[in-house]
Design a protein around this motif. Structure first.
Motif, PDB file in Angstrom:
ATOM      1  N   ILE A 141      65.007  14.454  44.358  1.00 46.87           N
ATOM      2  CA  ILE A 141      64.234  13.344  44.917  1.00 46.87           C
ATOM      3  C   ILE A 141      62.830  13.837  45.242  1.00 46.87           C
ATOM      4  N   PHE A 142      61.825  13.159  44.709  1.00 51.47           N
ATOM      5  CA  PHE A 142      60.432  13.462  45.040  1.00 51.47           C
ATOM      6  C   PHE A 142      59.945  12.463  46.092  1.00 51.47           C
ATOM      7  N   LEU A 143      59.502  12.979  47.225  1.00 52.08           N
ATOM      8  CA  LEU A 143      58.949  12.136  48.281  1.00 52.08           C
ATOM      9  C   LEU A 143      57.446  11.997  48.056  1.00 52.08           C
ATOM     10  N   CYS A 144      57.018  10.813  47.652  1.00 51.72           N
ATOM     11  CA  CYS A 144      55.603  10.546  47.369  1.00 51.72           C
ATOM     12  C   CYS A 144      55.086   9.430  48.280  1.00 51.72           C
ATOM     13  N   CYS A 145      55.581   9.388  49.497  1.00 49.73           N
ATOM     14  CA  CYS A 145      55.245   8.315  50.426  1.00 49.73           C
ATOM     15  C   CYS A 145      54.140   8.756  51.386  1.00 49.73           C
ATOM     16  N   LEU A 146      53.681   7.827  52.213  1.00 48.89           N
ATOM     17  CA  LEU A 146      52.706   8.143  53.251  1.00 48.89           C
ATOM     18  C   LEU A 146      53.399   8.805  54.435  1.00 48.89           C
ATOM     19  N   PRO A 147      52.691   9.664  55.184  1.00 47.07           N
ATOM     20  CA  PRO A 147      53.307  10.292  56.364  1.00 47.07           C
ATOM     21  C   PRO A 147      53.850   9.275  57.356  1.00 47.07           C
ATOM     22  N   SER A 148      53.170   8.138  57.487  1.00 41.72           N
ATOM     23  CA  SER A 148      53.614   7.112  58.441  1.00 41.72           C
ATOM     24  C   SER A 148      54.938   6.477  58.030  1.00 41.72           C
ATOM     25  N   GLN A 149      55.290   6.567  56.751  1.00 37.16           N
ATOM     26  CA  GLN A 149      56.534   5.971  56.249  1.00 37.16           C
ATOM     27  C   GLN A 149      57.706   6.946  56.262  1.00 37.16           C
ATOM     28  N   LEU A 150      57.409   8.235  56.422  1.00 36.94           N
ATOM     29  CA  LEU A 150      58.430   9.259  56.190  1.00 36.94           C
ATOM     30  C   LEU A 150      59.595   9.172  57.166  1.00 36.94           C
ATOM     31  N   SER A 151      59.315   8.956  58.428  1.00 41.33           N
ATOM     32  CA  SER A 151      60.384   8.933  59.429  1.00 41.33           C
ATOM     33  C   SER A 151      61.426   7.863  59.108  1.00 41.33           C
ATOM     34  N   ASN A 152      60.967   6.658  58.760  1.00 39.49           N
ATOM     35  CA  ASN A 152      61.904   5.582  58.426  1.00 39.49           C
ATOM     36  C   ASN A 152      62.674   5.894  57.149  1.00 39.49           C
ATOM     37  N   ILE A 153      61.984   6.458  56.163  1.00 34.98           N
ATOM     38  CA  ILE A 153      62.653   6.792  54.903  1.00 34.98           C
ATOM     39  C   ILE A 153      63.737   7.839  55.133  1.00 34.98           C
TER      40      ILE A 153
END
Length: 361
Positions: A141-153
């Motif tokens: 899995i590649f995490l290419c999200c924003l830092p603000s979205q990471l906790s919820n993801i």
């Protein structure tokens, strides 16, 4: 083809005040980071793809690395998921499809706006918004999200993560210990880049990332040991990649001598000119390069390697750290392997300048 070539008034820097031009290097830095990130992810996927092809069928069928929600008999195949459909996620998908190459049915993307990924859906790539389902399906899995979205993801996917699933994070603002805590997972890779000013911008301006990585001068600048272009990679990432491959072997319950043999074939099969005359001088991974002497003395012949915490590997010294630091010939072989996987052969004179990077961050 550069459509803007010769059209000065349409160039990005046209009309900028002289005092603002000193910041133009940030544009080259941003592009360089994107190219390096995609190159290193491609290198990792190529290695993992080659390793999985080399695993004995009876081993992969005994203990599959992940289970498929679709109940299809392809658990031994290489499946990649991307969380995030922004600029990085799309660039990464294009590069993996073209340069690994990953079949379209083995790449899936999860994003809050799947309708914006029409380009990939037309190719046959499954684009949806279901992070948990994607994680349950994929091997990587590649995490290419924003830092603000990471906790919820992370809260969405942590219960779906299998032990052997590798999470590869591009979220630079979130350090490895925090990622480990958020995911309750140890099989995590996170490249760390350091930039410095005063570099020569060799990254180009309008060339697509795929095309850039087929340019020998740009590709060589992405080598893990090469600081050309003003961006260096923390070399602990390379250790993480090495131990991630060992974890794949361990997940199949492979005896450690067989795993070492596979790793030697995977990492040290590309030789430069001097090696052709004296193969005896070529490096070979030994047990003491992987685990401590005490552990090696107590490891029986038929047992697999222990499961390695990749977060600890990237933050602390390992037996492989010293081997990588002190063996010039090993670093030479790894550099030649890197370029060879992209279709470029180096002579000894073309060896990039070595930069070990900072050990931790």
């Amino acid at each position: 083809m550069d459509l803007l070539e010769g059209l000065e008034s349409l160039q990005f820097e046209y009309g900028m005040e002289e005092e603002d031009r000193s910041w133009l290097y940030l544009q080259g830095r941003s592009r360089g980071l994107m190219i390096k990130a995609c190159a290193h992810a491609t290198f990792f996927c190529k290695l993992l793809y080659n390793l999985r092809k080399s695993l004995p069928k009876k081993e992969t069928s005994r203990r599959p690395l992940s289970r498929s929600l679709d109940n299809t008999p392809d658990d031994d195949e290489f499946k990649v998921g991307i969380i995030g459909g922004g600029h990085l996620g799309k660039q990464l998908a294009r590069v993996l499809l073209r340069l690994v190459p990953i079949p379209v049915q083995k790449l899936r993307i999860s994003t809050r706006r799947p309708e914006a990924l029409d380009e990939f859906q037309k190719l046959g790539i499954q684009c949806s918004y279901n992070n948990s389902r994607l994680v349950n399906w994929a091997n990587v899995i590649f995490l290419c999200c924003l830092p603000s979205q990471l906790s919820n993801i992370c809260s969405e996917i942590q219960t779906s993560l299998e032990k052997a699933c590798i999470v590869y994070s591009f979220v630079a603002a979130v350090p490895i210990p925090r990622l480990k805590l958020l995911l309750n997972h140890t099989n995590i890779l996170r490249p760390q880049y350091q930039c410095f000013e005063g570099f020569v911008n060799i990254w180009g301006a309008n060339k697509e990332i795929v095309a850039a990585l087929q340019d020998p001068s740009i590709l060589q600048a992405t080598c893990p040991y090469d600081p050309t272009g003003g961006i260096t990679l923390n070399i602990k990432w390379l250790e993480g990649v090495f131990y991630a491959m060992l974890n794949i072997c361990t997940a199949t319950n492979m005896p450690h001598p067989n795993a070492l043999q596979l790793l030697n074939e995977l990492f040290l099969s590309v030789h430069f000119e001097g090696c052709e005359k004296d193969r005896e001088s070529c490096p070979k991974f030994k047990l003491k390069d992987v685990v401590s002497k005490v552990y090696a003395n107590n490891l029986s012949q038929g047992r697999p390697f222990p499961w390695f915490d990749l977060t600890a590997v990237q933050l602390r010294e390992t037996p492989f750290s010293q081997h990588l630091l002190t063996s010039t010939v090993l670093r030479d072989h790894l550099t030649h392997l890197y370029c060879d996987l992209f279709g470029i052969s180096l002579t000894k004179e073309q060896q990039p300048v070595v930069s070990m990077g900072s050990p931790t961050q």
